[in-house]
Design an enzyme around this catalytic site. Sequence first.
Site, PDB file in Angstrom:
ATOM      1  CE1 TYR A 111      -8.991  11.041  -0.292  1.00 32.53           C
ATOM      2  CE2 TYR A 111      -9.846  12.476   1.451  1.00 32.53           C
ATOM      3  CZ  TYR A 111     -10.139  11.334   0.732  1.00 32.53           C
ATOM      4  OH  TYR A 111     -11.106  10.684   0.668  1.00 32.53           O
ATOM      5  CG  HIS A 162     -12.730   4.005 -10.261  1.00 32.82           C
ATOM      6  ND1 HIS A 162     -11.844   3.041 -10.275  1.00 32.82           N
ATOM      7  CD2 HIS A 162     -13.022   4.718 -11.348  1.00 32.82           C
ATOM      8  CE1 HIS A 162     -11.760   2.810 -11.491  1.00 32.82           C
ATOM      9  NE2 HIS A 162     -12.297   3.905 -12.187  1.00 32.82           N
ATOM     10  CG  ASP A 171      -1.406   1.153   1.480  1.00 30.89           C
ATOM     11  OD1 ASP A 171      -2.298   1.677   0.422  1.00 30.89           O
ATOM     12  OD2 ASP A 171      -1.559   1.916   2.607  1.00 30.89           O
ATOM     13  CB  CYS A 183      -9.410  -1.325  -9.231  1.00 31.73           C
ATOM     14  SG  CYS A 183     -10.262   0.278  -9.778  1.00 31.73           S
ATOM     15  CG  ASP A 211      -1.466   7.635   0.414  1.00 28.03           C
ATOM     16  OD1 ASP A 211      -0.233   8.027   0.112  1.00 28.03           O
ATOM     17  OD2 ASP A 211      -2.352   7.769   0.062  1.00 28.03           O
TER      18      ASP A 211
HETATM   19 MG   LIG Z   1      -2.698   3.142   3.621  1.00 28.38          MG
HETATM   20 ZN   LIG Z   2     -11.363   1.726  -8.878  1.00 27.93          ZN
END
Ligand SMILES: [Mg+2]
Ligand SMILES: [Zn+2]
Length: 181
Positions: free
Chosen positions: A18, A90, A6, A98, A8
Amino acid sequence: MLVILDRDGVINRYSGEYICSVEEWLPIASSIEAIARLTQAGHTVAVATNQSGIARGYYDHLILEQMHAQLHRLVQALGGKVDCIAYCPHHPDEDCQCRKPRTGLLEDIRQQLGLKDLSEAVMVGDSLKDLEAGLAAGCKSAALVRTGNGKETERYLRQHPLARVSVWNNLAAFVDHLLSQ
Ligand SMILES: [Mg+2]
Ligand SMILES: [Zn+2]
């Protein structure tokens, strides 16, 4: 082995906000080093990251590509390599295939790397959805790191244990372990 990370809270700092620009993308130095050590030991490194900030209009594909170019540069400067980065742009409401905990990003990585399956892969993340996506996609195991959301996730897992998950202080600690085996 294939190590799927992953982003972040694993590779870069994450406090729940964000990350909307290259300037806000702050690598965890020991994680960059750890990625380079993985490469040098012959492992393959991929990144699977949910980036709904794109659908939300907080940043665009170009800015995300700039963050990832920075990641590639930092890792390469230490003699390492990130082999592939897959991201979901998305919104959760789009119900795409996804966005983790779904497996589309990992399937994309599998295809890009030309692998039959992910049985020799491990998924490393700081959130439950990372671990779930990895295990659902057929990874051999998953590793939770205590950086980013990790401590909160660890508390949750104490009440709701998940098989085939190990817990580490950070990516570097996980990589120390992997490379000592
Ligand atoms: Mg993360
Ligand atoms: Zn997606």
